[in-house]
Design an enzyme around this catalytic site. Structure first.
Site, PDB file in Angstrom:
ATOM      1  N   HIS B  14       0.844  -1.187   0.000  1.00  0.00           N
ATOM      2  CA  HIS B  14       0.000   0.000   0.000  1.00  0.00           C
ATOM      3  C   HIS B  14       0.887   1.248   0.000  1.00  0.00           C
ATOM      4  CE1 HIS B  14      -0.448   1.536   4.412  1.00  0.00           C
ATOM      5  NE2 HIS B  14       0.726   0.968   4.281  1.00  0.00           N
ATOM      6  N   CYS B  33       6.083   6.578   4.392  1.00  0.00           N
ATOM      7  CA  CYS B  33       4.879   5.841   4.001  1.00  0.00           C
ATOM      8  C   CYS B  33       4.293   6.356   2.687  1.00  0.00           C
ATOM      9  CB  CYS B  33       3.807   5.932   5.088  1.00  0.00           C
ATOM     10  SG  CYS B  33       4.331   5.207   6.646  1.00  0.00           S
ATOM     11  N   HIS B  39       5.112   0.351  -0.360  1.00  0.00           N
ATOM     12  CA  HIS B  39       5.769  -0.554   0.599  1.00  0.00           C
ATOM     13  C   HIS B  39       4.693  -1.560   1.013  1.00  0.00           C
ATOM     14  CE1 HIS B  39       3.853   2.380   3.266  1.00  0.00           C
ATOM     15  NE2 HIS B  39       3.865   1.434   4.201  1.00  0.00           N
ATOM     16  N   HIS B  41       3.117  -4.828   4.067  1.00  0.00           N
ATOM     17  CA  HIS B  41       3.036  -5.387   5.415  1.00  0.00           C
ATOM     18  C   HIS B  41       2.472  -6.806   5.382  1.00  0.00           C
ATOM     19  CE1 HIS B  41       3.752  -1.450   7.215  1.00  0.00           C
ATOM     20  NE2 HIS B  41       2.778  -0.933   6.499  1.00  0.00           N
ATOM     21  N   ASP B  79      -5.179 -10.396   0.017  1.00  0.00           N
ATOM     22  CA  ASP B  79      -3.887 -11.090   0.118  1.00  0.00           C
ATOM     23  C   ASP B  79      -3.104 -11.001  -1.193  1.00  0.00           C
ATOM     24  OD1 ASP B  79      -1.947 -12.636   1.428  1.00  0.00           O
ATOM     25  OD2 ASP B  79      -2.675 -14.434   0.404  1.00  0.00           O
ATOM     26  N   HIS B  80      -1.841 -10.612  -1.062  1.00  0.00           N
ATOM     27  CA  HIS B  80      -0.949 -10.438  -2.221  1.00  0.00           C
ATOM     28  C   HIS B  80      -1.534  -9.436  -3.224  1.00  0.00           C
ATOM     29  CE1 HIS B  80       1.104 -13.844  -0.453  1.00  0.00           C
ATOM     30  NE2 HIS B  80       2.130 -13.602  -1.228  1.00  0.00           N
ATOM     31  N   GLU B 125      -1.007  -3.857  11.752  1.00  0.00           N
ATOM     32  CA  GLU B 125      -0.266  -3.435  10.553  1.00  0.00           C
ATOM     33  C   GLU B 125       1.187  -3.888  10.680  1.00  0.00           C
ATOM     34  OE1 GLU B 125      -0.989   0.655   9.214  1.00  0.00           O
ATOM     35  OE2 GLU B 125       1.185   0.917   9.214  1.00  0.00           O
TER      36      GLU B 125
END
Lengths: 136, 136, 136, 136, 136, 136
Positions: B14, B33, B39, B41, B79-80, B125
């Site tokens: 994100h 950020c 980047h 998580h 996811d991914h 996060e």
């Protein structure tokens, strides 16, 4: 001889794909890890050094200094970055955790003080998957 | 009344930025950020439901079914993925964990069986930062 | 050479007792672990493989495939089972985590692809007790 | 050969300082760890032993007995103590985790039963720093 | 309304004793926690704040800023310190985690920005014991 | 008012099945959890009590005493046991974690000292599933 390990972490985006392959080949090989819009992880990096403690301090290598060295040479260059696009030492390399561990070793090992040698790079990509590299 | 909590996870990319702001304003507000190359998580998602156990089973809501529901309605879509680009229910929203938690609530709450109500969305996060949302 | 580790888990019942011994001998040797009505654990299984990464993928062995192999050959046969009664490869063996680790090695090692070898089976019986087996 | 690891813990105060040095030298070498009023940690101690399982029990060394031995010989002498002032086997030694690990090895290794040998002392000073010692 | 939690930590020495009591009374009440040479812990501090996210940022309170505030007002004053001797806001107070949590609340609550209020101080003294305080 | 939480654990076998149902109905409702040969878990039990700290000690309730009470009234009766067969207070009850949490509350709440009341039973069945019960 004792071994000292320090944990640092970084949060990064990456993508697995081989530029020599078609989109279909990449999706077959890497599945959802090939998503062209990237995905990411909270990486946990354990760095282990080895040697004999200094008789005056009882330390092999002060963990605060080891942490500062890891941040300067490695994690400051990776944290909140895109591993495929933003990191000099990963350029033109497949961005797997295997290769990332090997490159982290190369970044750190020349900078350890006399009497301290690098023993292991252990990199958690998720809490359920990690890589170890011992330098050869 | 008992509370049942189930953990699921997803790995995503994100970026934090406000399209109404200049690049400088975004960097001032979001620091690293705001990296335009993204980047990511490993998100950990705890979903808590509440209600009275069924006398025949002793269950409020079978944790395997709760897990399957969370994956179908939420984590399979995250996811991914790139949270800013790939996720319908985050479109045109600031991609903070605060907002993501609120949207996850909206995705899940209509689908719980009779007698089971959603109590809390808790979203890690990183291992050191988490958000909780209780629906109002 | 790099090492890749994957975590899988299973929940099982077991009991420690030697059928050649009296009830008293078993209770003396195993204490409450000899309870004839069984007890159980959430086992955490770390499987480590080693070898050289494939230049085309950057992977030694895709962690998703490694996970699938562990589940097919090992944890699907152990999860929600009674280790003494339900598991072919533990039949007529003392059901300690030491022996279970050795048998898990035997189940997995023949099925690894060329260029990948099994390095370690690490089995947590509880968060405070674990066994490692390196194949000899 | 199998390896069995047991976790025990202790909470203790300590201070890093070299009595041959001035206050300034100590502060330069050890920073806030030299605070003359002490600081402290929740230490986590992993003790690993190795050998062959007993065919009658399936055990290398019963983890309950290993735990009792660690508590008797080591952690009962360290828990809720000042490592610099209260511990015989640390007297006149620099109170680093490196030295503490070496001394713990010396306390435990003579007391293991026949066929069981000490493999590793792994001591977490914080969740992000740990020491390993393998006896030489 | 959403809740944001940030984890910070500090390592400190302390001792439990009531100066109005005899040594015997203190040992009876506090056991080994009364050791006159101190003991210590790695404290883990979770601070939870609540409020409505800012529409421009999606944040209730930037976790980096929340972390910086906790370090400035609380953990920098506690880390590598003796809680009984070195900390202004614990002077003349029984040095239990209950009282420490209440005092941490008092240190932090006046410094939160408009629209953000303190919800909970959660303090782990060990991984098995924690205190929560909600301000009243 | 402060809240004090203590973690204890137990390892037990159990099975989910309703004796009023056929084998097929049980397998449909409970899947592999209905295995007639049992399975098991490492349960983690968090007990939270609330009240005002004692001015003389700074304690609400000494965590060592709270731990001893939990072990005496609850976990000594559950550890290394079969929850369906060996536990008086679970007899003729569906052996879900929901029901187990409610019964643990009943075992503990009458035994707390004056000024201390039970707030929450939080029971982890696995690291990814937990139940909370607040007494009503």
């Amino acid at each position: 001889m004792v071994y000292v390990t320090r944990l640092e972490h970084f949060n990064a985006a990456h993508r697995l794909f081989n530029p020599a392959w078609s989109k279909e080949q990449n999706e077959q090989a890497f599945g959802k890890c090939a998503n062209e819009n990237w995905h990411g992880h909270n990486y946990e990096l354990y760095v282990t050094v080895k040697g004999n403690p200094d008789p005056d301090t009882g330390f092999l290598f002060d963990a605060r200094q080891l942490g500062a060295l890891i941040r300067e040479k490695v994690t400051d260059k990776l944290d909140h970055k895109n591993l495929n696009l933003d990191v000099d030492f990963m350029r033109d390399k497949m961005c797997s955790s295997e290769n990332l561990s090997i490159e982290i070793w190369k970044q750190l090992s020349p900078h350890l003080p006399s009497g301290v040698s690098l023993h292991c790079i252990k990199l958690y990509e998720t809490p359920r998957i990690y890589i170890e590299y011992f330098g050869e």
